[in-house]
Design a protein around this motif. Sequence first.
Motif, PDB file in Angstrom:
ATOM      1  N   LEU A 287      -8.144   1.953   6.395  1.00  0.00           N
ATOM      2  CA  LEU A 287      -7.175   1.529   7.390  1.00  0.00           C
ATOM      3  C   LEU A 287      -7.828   0.593   8.398  1.00  0.00           C
ATOM      4  CD1 LEU A 287      -5.394   4.933   8.127  1.00  0.00           C
ATOM      5  CD2 LEU A 287      -4.670   3.138   6.547  1.00  0.00           C
ATOM      6  N   ALA A 288      -7.121  -0.469   8.749  1.00  0.00           N
ATOM      7  CA  ALA A 288      -7.565  -1.335   9.831  1.00  0.00           C
ATOM      8  C   ALA A 288      -7.276  -0.679  11.173  1.00  0.00           C
ATOM      9  CB  ALA A 288      -6.874  -2.694   9.743  1.00  0.00           C
ATOM     10  N   LEU A 289      -6.119  -0.049  11.272  1.00  0.00           N
ATOM     11  CA  LEU A 289      -5.669   0.718  12.423  1.00  0.00           C
ATOM     12  C   LEU A 289      -4.953   1.948  11.897  1.00  0.00           C
ATOM     13  CD1 LEU A 289      -4.062  -2.086  14.629  1.00  0.00           C
ATOM     14  CD2 LEU A 289      -6.211  -0.935  15.095  1.00  0.00           C
ATOM     15  N   PRO A 290      -4.731   2.940  12.730  1.00  0.00           N
ATOM     16  CA  PRO A 290      -3.899   4.060  12.266  1.00  0.00           C
ATOM     17  C   PRO A 290      -2.538   3.569  11.777  1.00  0.00           C
ATOM     18  CG  PRO A 290      -4.991   4.619  14.327  1.00  0.00           C
ATOM     19  CD  PRO A 290      -5.267   3.172  14.081  1.00  0.00           C
ATOM     20  N   GLY A 291      -2.261   3.764  10.507  1.00  0.00           N
ATOM     21  CA  GLY A 291      -0.989   3.324   9.935  1.00  0.00           C
ATOM     22  C   GLY A 291      -0.994   1.925   9.367  1.00  0.00           C
ATOM     23  N   VAL A 292      -2.073   1.176   9.540  1.00  0.00           N
ATOM     24  CA  VAL A 292      -2.145  -0.208   9.042  1.00  0.00           C
ATOM     25  C   VAL A 292      -3.258  -0.295   8.016  1.00  0.00           C
ATOM     26  CG1 VAL A 292      -2.465  -2.630   9.625  1.00  0.00           C
ATOM     27  CG2 VAL A 292      -1.320  -1.108  11.236  1.00  0.00           C
ATOM     28  N   PRO A 293      -2.935  -0.467   6.736  1.00  0.00           N
ATOM     29  CA  PRO A 293      -3.979  -0.500   5.700  1.00  0.00           C
ATOM     30  C   PRO A 293      -4.652  -1.855   5.599  1.00  0.00           C
ATOM     31  CG  PRO A 293      -1.834  -0.769   4.686  1.00  0.00           C
ATOM     32  CD  PRO A 293      -1.575  -0.572   6.159  1.00  0.00           C
ATOM     33  N   GLU A 294      -5.879  -1.840   5.096  1.00  0.00           N
ATOM     34  CA  GLU A 294      -6.571  -3.079   4.743  1.00  0.00           C
ATOM     35  C   GLU A 294      -6.028  -3.584   3.407  1.00  0.00           C
ATOM     36  OE1 GLU A 294      -8.729  -4.785   6.372  1.00  0.00           O
ATOM     37  OE2 GLU A 294      -9.927  -3.509   7.686  1.00  0.00           O
TER      38      GLU A 294
ATOM     39  N   ARG B  55       0.843  -1.187   0.000  1.00  0.00           N
ATOM     40  CA  ARG B  55       0.000   0.000   0.000  1.00  0.00           C
ATOM     41  C   ARG B  55       0.880   1.240   0.000  1.00  0.00           C
ATOM     42  NH1 ARG B  55      -5.702   0.206  -0.199  1.00  0.00           N
ATOM     43  NH2 ARG B  55      -6.313  -1.930  -0.610  1.00  0.00           N
ATOM     44  N   GLU B  56       0.376   2.307  -0.584  1.00  0.00           N
ATOM     45  CA  GLU B  56       1.126   3.547  -0.656  1.00  0.00           C
ATOM     46  C   GLU B  56       1.078   4.266   0.683  1.00  0.00           C
ATOM     47  OE1 GLU B  56       2.965   4.436  -3.148  1.00  0.00           O
ATOM     48  OE2 GLU B  56       2.372   2.691  -4.328  1.00  0.00           O
ATOM     49  N   LEU B  57       2.189   4.222   1.397  1.00  0.00           N
ATOM     50  CA  LEU B  57       2.327   4.904   2.677  1.00  0.00           C
ATOM     51  C   LEU B  57       3.624   5.706   2.637  1.00  0.00           C
ATOM     52  CD1 LEU B  57       1.344   1.922   5.001  1.00  0.00           C
ATOM     53  CD2 LEU B  57      -0.110   3.828   4.312  1.00  0.00           C
ATOM     54  N   PRO B  58       3.620   6.926   2.092  1.00  0.00           N
ATOM     55  CA  PRO B  58       4.849   7.678   1.816  1.00  0.00           C
ATOM     56  C   PRO B  58       5.689   7.959   3.048  1.00  0.00           C
ATOM     57  CG  PRO B  58       2.942   8.651   0.726  1.00  0.00           C
ATOM     58  CD  PRO B  58       2.419   7.636   1.674  1.00  0.00           C
ATOM     59  N   HIS B  59       5.063   8.036   4.236  1.00  0.00           N
ATOM     60  CA  HIS B  59       5.820   8.417   5.416  1.00  0.00           C
ATOM     61  C   HIS B  59       6.571   7.239   6.023  1.00  0.00           C
ATOM     62  CE1 HIS B  59       1.978   6.865   6.787  1.00  0.00           C
ATOM     63  NE2 HIS B  59       2.501   6.657   7.976  1.00  0.00           N
ATOM     64  N   LEU B  60       6.432   6.034   5.437  1.00  0.00           N
ATOM     65  CA  LEU B  60       7.116   4.870   5.955  1.00  0.00           C
ATOM     66  C   LEU B  60       8.220   4.449   4.997  1.00  0.00           C
ATOM     67  CD1 LEU B  60       4.013   2.815   7.133  1.00  0.00           C
ATOM     68  CD2 LEU B  60       5.461   4.314   8.499  1.00  0.00           C
ATOM     69  N   LEU B  61       9.244   3.760   5.547  1.00  0.00           N
ATOM     70  CA  LEU B  61      10.345   3.303   4.707  1.00  0.00           C
ATOM     71  C   LEU B  61       9.910   2.148   3.814  1.00  0.00           C
ATOM     72  CD1 LEU B  61      13.332   3.393   7.236  1.00  0.00           C
ATOM     73  CD2 LEU B  61      12.658   5.105   5.541  1.00  0.00           C
ATOM     74  N   LYS B  62       8.995   1.337   4.285  1.00  0.00           N
ATOM     75  CA  LYS B  62       8.491   0.220   3.502  1.00  0.00           C
ATOM     76  C   LYS B  62       6.977   0.304   3.436  1.00  0.00           C
ATOM     77  CE  LYS B  62      12.037  -3.322   4.287  1.00  0.00           C
ATOM     78  NZ  LYS B  62      12.271  -4.701   4.778  1.00  0.00           N
ATOM     79  N   ASP B  63       6.436  -0.289   2.408  1.00  0.00           N
ATOM     80  CA  ASP B  63       4.994  -0.288   2.294  1.00  0.00           C
ATOM     81  C   ASP B  63       4.438  -1.691   2.077  1.00  0.00           C
ATOM     82  OD1 ASP B  63       5.844  -0.781  -0.252  1.00  0.00           O
ATOM     83  OD2 ASP B  63       4.745   0.868  -1.195  1.00  0.00           O
ATOM     84  N   ARG B  64       5.195  -2.705   2.491  1.00  0.00           N
ATOM     85  CA  ARG B  64       4.762  -4.087   2.307  1.00  0.00           C
ATOM     86  C   ARG B  64       4.351  -4.683   3.648  1.00  0.00           C
ATOM     87  NH1 ARG B  64       4.871  -8.052  -1.259  1.00  0.00           N
ATOM     88  NH2 ARG B  64       6.004  -6.774  -2.750  1.00  0.00           N
ATOM     89  N   PHE B  65       3.215  -5.390   3.616  1.00  0.00           N
ATOM     90  CA  PHE B  65       2.735  -6.140   4.766  1.00  0.00           C
ATOM     91  C   PHE B  65       2.598  -7.597   4.340  1.00  0.00           C
ATOM     92  CE2 PHE B  65       1.460  -1.840   5.448  1.00  0.00           C
ATOM     93  CZ  PHE B  65       1.456  -1.642   6.826  1.00  0.00           C
ATOM     94  N   SER B  66       3.164  -8.500   5.100  1.00  0.00           N
ATOM     95  CA  SER B  66       3.057  -9.922   4.765  1.00  0.00           C
ATOM     96  C   SER B  66       2.900 -10.745   6.034  1.00  0.00           C
ATOM     97  CB  SER B  66       4.285 -10.404   3.977  1.00  0.00           C
ATOM     98  OG  SER B  66       5.449 -10.324   4.776  1.00  0.00           O
ATOM     99  N   ASN B  67       2.239 -11.869   5.882  1.00  0.00           N
ATOM    100  CA  ASN B  67       1.988 -12.751   7.022  1.00  0.00           C
ATOM    101  C   ASN B  67       1.893 -14.176   6.504  1.00  0.00           C
ATOM    102  OD1 ASN B  67       1.302 -13.874   9.475  1.00  0.00           O
ATOM    103  ND2 ASN B  67      -0.838 -13.253   9.374  1.00  0.00           N
ATOM    104  N   ASN B  68       2.716 -15.064   7.033  1.00  0.00           N
ATOM    105  CA  ASN B  68       2.698 -16.475   6.677  1.00  0.00           C
ATOM    106  C   ASN B  68       2.656 -17.291   7.960  1.00  0.00           C
ATOM    107  OD1 ASN B  68       3.318 -16.679   3.557  1.00  0.00           O
ATOM    108  ND2 ASN B  68       4.679 -15.101   4.377  1.00  0.00           N
ATOM    109  N   THR B  69       1.667 -18.151   8.076  1.00  0.00           N
ATOM    110  CA  THR B  69       1.526 -18.967   9.274  1.00  0.00           C
ATOM    111  C   THR B  69       1.303 -20.425   8.891  1.00  0.00           C
ATOM    112  OG1 THR B  69      -0.872 -18.596   9.374  1.00  0.00           O
ATOM    113  CG2 THR B  69       0.524 -17.054  10.575  1.00  0.00           C
ATOM    114  N   PHE B  70       1.833 -21.309   9.735  1.00  0.00           N
ATOM    115  CA  PHE B  70       1.663 -22.747   9.541  1.00  0.00           C
ATOM    116  C   PHE B  70       1.294 -23.359  10.882  1.00  0.00           C
ATOM    117  CE2 PHE B  70       3.401 -27.084   9.710  1.00  0.00           C
ATOM    118  CZ  PHE B  70       2.657 -27.664   8.688  1.00  0.00           C
ATOM    119  N   ALA B  71       0.290 -24.204  10.884  1.00  0.00           N
ATOM    120  CA  ALA B  71      -0.183 -24.817  12.124  1.00  0.00           C
ATOM    121  C   ALA B  71      -0.448 -26.296  11.901  1.00  0.00           C
ATOM    122  CB  ALA B  71      -1.459 -24.132  12.616  1.00  0.00           C
ATOM    123  N   ILE B  72      -0.199 -27.084  12.929  1.00  0.00           N
ATOM    124  CA  ILE B  72      -0.534 -28.498  12.937  1.00  0.00           C
ATOM    125  C   ILE B  72      -1.208 -28.812  14.266  1.00  0.00           C
ATOM    126  CG2 ILE B  72       1.293 -29.228  11.365  1.00  0.00           C
ATOM    127  CD1 ILE B  72       2.928 -30.084  13.779  1.00  0.00           C
TER     128      ILE B  72
END
Length: 578
Positions: free
Chosen positions: A558-565, A134-151
Amino acid sequence: MKHNITLALALTVALAAQAQNLSTEVKVDRTVVPAERPAERLGSVHPGIVSVPVSARRLDIAEYGGDGTITRSARLLAPAAWGDTFDISRYRGYVSAGYFPAYNAAVSAGYRIIQNATTRLGVWAQFDGYSFKRELPHLLKDRFSNNTFAIGVDFDHRVRNTGVLNLKFATNYGCLEAPTGYSAGKHDIGMTDLSAAWWARAGRVGYHVGASFHRFGFDEDKNNDLLWDGPAPSRILHTDGAEILFGAAAGLTFRTGNDRGRAGLEVKADFLSRPDASTLAATDADNPGHLDVVSAEGSTLGVVSLTPYYAFGRGRGVDLRLGARVDISTGGTGKKFHIAPDVTLTYSADAATVYVRATGGEVLNTQRSLYAYTPFFPVGWQYERSHMPLNVEGGFNLGPWSGFSAEVFGGWARANDWLMPTLTAVGTGTELTVMRPVDLKGAHAGLRLSYAWRSMVDVRASVEMAPQKEGSGYYLWRDRAKLVVKADATVRPIKALELTAGYEFRQSRAAYAYAPDGTASLLSLGCKSDLTFGARYDITPAISVFTRGENLLGRKCLALPGVPEQGIHGLVGASFKF
């Protein structure tokens, strides 16, 4: 000729006389062959394809109620079981997988090793992953990722019709990445869950006992975090630090009279052990807009709850439950003794139902609960308990009449030290999203409508409103929405095809931002306008293909301030039962 006629008449009379004494026995053998209905798979309604297997619960043994969410998953139809047996499906396992670009993936599999009328032992595994920019100019990165594995492993054993033993174990590993300027770059998440429970009854007495263990730990690197001025600690939580929640519960119920009444007692104890960590503390109690990062020693918070009650009624007419929840807290600050109501009143007649419910109690704010709210929340900050003195809900339902039903509902609640997302100045003035304890009180009200036609059409819609201000609002809506509209429809034009569509609109979503001088200002999170569509086609009873799309309008909020959907996302895949 005359002699022949006389002879014929004589024979006829003789036969008629003998027929009066005749009797015939007919023996009929009947063979009944039971037939099992074929299984059908429900379409997924969430990017997670198949949820963790759900174990059966005996609802008539212990008195306990709570709000919950039912997620559609792979459904296995089977003949109804007797009260002392489990249902048995002709399928033992399932595999399901889906993918959607740029990157949304899910794979789920499970197998029931033991499956008979009294014992079930199953193993399962699940992977979920996604990444978006997402375009967030005030941040150094604009990538959000999440990988989870459960057994996990689940075990159920039924002892005739008197008791059920349930054991569960699951372990989960996740790797998250968020913009460096907001959270802490990459960090790993580890979760472990272990529980055991026994439900039983003997005559008029029913009881249950259980225990649980939950571990939540994460490793968060802050060496390059811009939030820290000068030498920074290498971890918010130490590598070997983890939050551990111990729980125990027991209940006893006794049916009285003609089983229309029942008296009982529920006992529950939770103890939250927290390691050394960093926390946020106000520099000046009169200045809520400025917080400092301070060191917090390991501690343990506890809540012991006792809920005695008496209930009577079953079916039509009046159903009443009279009870009270007594909470005794240990550790931390604040009051250590609270009493809240546990009362439910329902009246039903024909196609009309009226209900009122009053509840309350203490809430432990765990890191796991914040992670569940959004995995990109800056975990690591420790919070104490929240308390709900009173939560009243009520409604009036009409129907169904020819498939139509309508419900008017509403409620009022007061919640103290309830965690709400906030943008706050920290240290030298850097803004950081945190959960700020807020005292809230407010009401909500709405209308629900639904219509069902055979098994081919199912339509639901609702509209709900809740006034929101800095010190007031509906506590369950942490995005402080003032208006929520929902609608969904399911159509099955043919037996093998199911089409689903849904829409959710959340208006006036916002959070409060606090300046260093304590001045509060409203920060818009953007309106949520989420359009979803899904389809499932059963090639055979065991093989299905499906597709699911979410946020199809590409709404940026935004889901939260600073956290995009996440933008447009979903899954396309197939499932196989065997």
